[in-house]
Scaffold this active site. Structure first.
Site, PDB file in Angstrom:
ATOM      1  N   LYS A 169       6.864 -11.714 -52.965  1.00  0.00           N
ATOM      2  CA  LYS A 169       5.519 -11.785 -52.399  1.00  0.00           C
ATOM      3  C   LYS A 169       4.520 -12.339 -53.407  1.00  0.00           C
ATOM      4  O   LYS A 169       4.730 -12.299 -54.622  1.00  0.00           O
ATOM      5  CB  LYS A 169       5.101 -10.415 -51.869  1.00  0.00           C
ATOM      6  CG  LYS A 169       5.913 -10.058 -50.629  1.00  0.00           C
ATOM      7  CD  LYS A 169       5.447  -8.803 -49.934  1.00  0.00           C
ATOM      8  CE  LYS A 169       6.257  -8.598 -48.644  1.00  0.00           C
ATOM      9  NZ  LYS A 169       5.912  -7.337 -47.967  1.00  0.00           N
ATOM     10  N   ARG A 226      13.658  -3.716 -49.717  1.00  0.00           N
ATOM     11  CA  ARG A 226      14.047  -4.900 -48.933  1.00  0.00           C
ATOM     12  C   ARG A 226      13.890  -6.134 -49.816  1.00  0.00           C
ATOM     13  O   ARG A 226      12.786  -6.410 -50.306  1.00  0.00           O
ATOM     14  CB  ARG A 226      13.152  -4.972 -47.700  1.00  0.00           C
ATOM     15  CG  ARG A 226      13.459  -6.084 -46.729  1.00  0.00           C
ATOM     16  CD  ARG A 226      12.495  -6.009 -45.553  1.00  0.00           C
ATOM     17  NE  ARG A 226      12.784  -7.014 -44.541  1.00  0.00           N
ATOM     18  CZ  ARG A 226      12.335  -8.266 -44.569  1.00  0.00           C
ATOM     19  NH1 ARG A 226      11.556  -8.657 -45.567  1.00  0.00           N
ATOM     20  NH2 ARG A 226      12.642  -9.110 -43.607  1.00  0.00           N
TER      21      ARG A 226
END
Length: 262
Positions: free
Chosen positions: A204, A243
């Site tokens: 991210k 994840r």
């Protein structure tokens, strides 16, 4: 939880696994590399992404779920649509991973309640097109905990047993970097809500900027080491799962963490 994006436009690897056979092969590789769960998604949630219609999402997801579940792998389906969740569970998925926490589709909670699947409820304030306009908090940790608590109440009222609910703080969704770091530091507090916690930091943007400027920030495929560091931190904080797109780096980080902790 290893990620298989069956999409043409995901921020990390859009198009790489869009073909069903390629997606199945990638899921098998992630499992061989050490992923405990394979998370299959047919809709990109990157900022500004255009949603596919339900028929297209079903076409992308169901064959991949069916093949990997048929291999005996534990599969989750990453979807905000009740119809896709129902079809994926029928095809063998054991977990429904809904980034909207059941808010995007009013039928989701009842559909999941009628199965024996587990449900990941992520903190969410709206679709990706305008989510950053919603990144306003009085106290991000307190606000996220309260809003997740509201989701738990709604989900249990719809018939999903509390032990089937997994919570995700939604890093990067309606959150700026300082919000993400505050939530990571507060992972033990999220655990105090009484549910398993799933964390998704992988590749991210807030990891791209650590120690860098806008001009020198890490590219998408250069963020796996930073992801692995957050994975080890999440393990220290006691989360249930993380994840990730790159399983090898996180497995290495967790192996080192386990050795350091005996």
């Amino acid at each position: 939880m290893g990620v298989v994006n069956v999409t043409p436009d995901s921020f990390s690897d859009g198009g790489s696994w869009f073909d069903p056979d390629t997606a199945v092969a990638h899921g098998r590789l992630l499992a061989a590399q050490g992923a405990d769960l394979i998370d299959i998604g047919g809709e990109s949630t990157r900022p500004g992404a255009v949603r596919p219609d339900e028929a297209e999402e079903l076409r992308r997801v169901v064959p991949v779920v069916e093949a990997l579940a048929g291999d005996g792998l534990t599969v989750s389906v990453d979807t905000m649509r009740a119809g896709v969740a129902a079809a994926a569970v029928a095809a063998g998925a054991r977990i429904v991973n809904d980034v909207s926490g059941g808010l995007a589709d009013p039928a989701m909670a009842a559909v999941v309640a009628d199965t024996d699947a587990e449900f990941v409820a992520m903190h969410w304030r709206g679709h990706s097109g305008d989510m950053y306009a919603r990144a306003r908090y009085d106290d991000v940790v307190a606000d996220v905990c309260r809003e997740l608590g509201d989701r738990v109440a709604a989900l249990t009222a719809a018939g999903i047993a509390p032990e089937r609910i997994i919570l995700d703080p939604g890093l990067g969704f309606a959150k700026v970097p300082e919000h993400n770091w505050a939530l990571l530091r507060a992972l033990p507090t999220l655990g105090d809500l009484g549910h398993r916690v799933l964390v998704g930091t992988s590749r991210k943007r807030f990891l791209a900027l650590v120690g860098r400027t806008q001009e020198t920030m890490r590219g998408t495929d250069e963020r796996d080491v930073a992801t692995a560091v957050t994975s080890a931190y999440a393990a220290q904080a006691g989360v249930w799962g993380i994840r990730v797109h790159d399983v090898v780096a996180t497995v290495d980080a967790l192996d080192v963490w386990e050795a350091m902790n005996g």
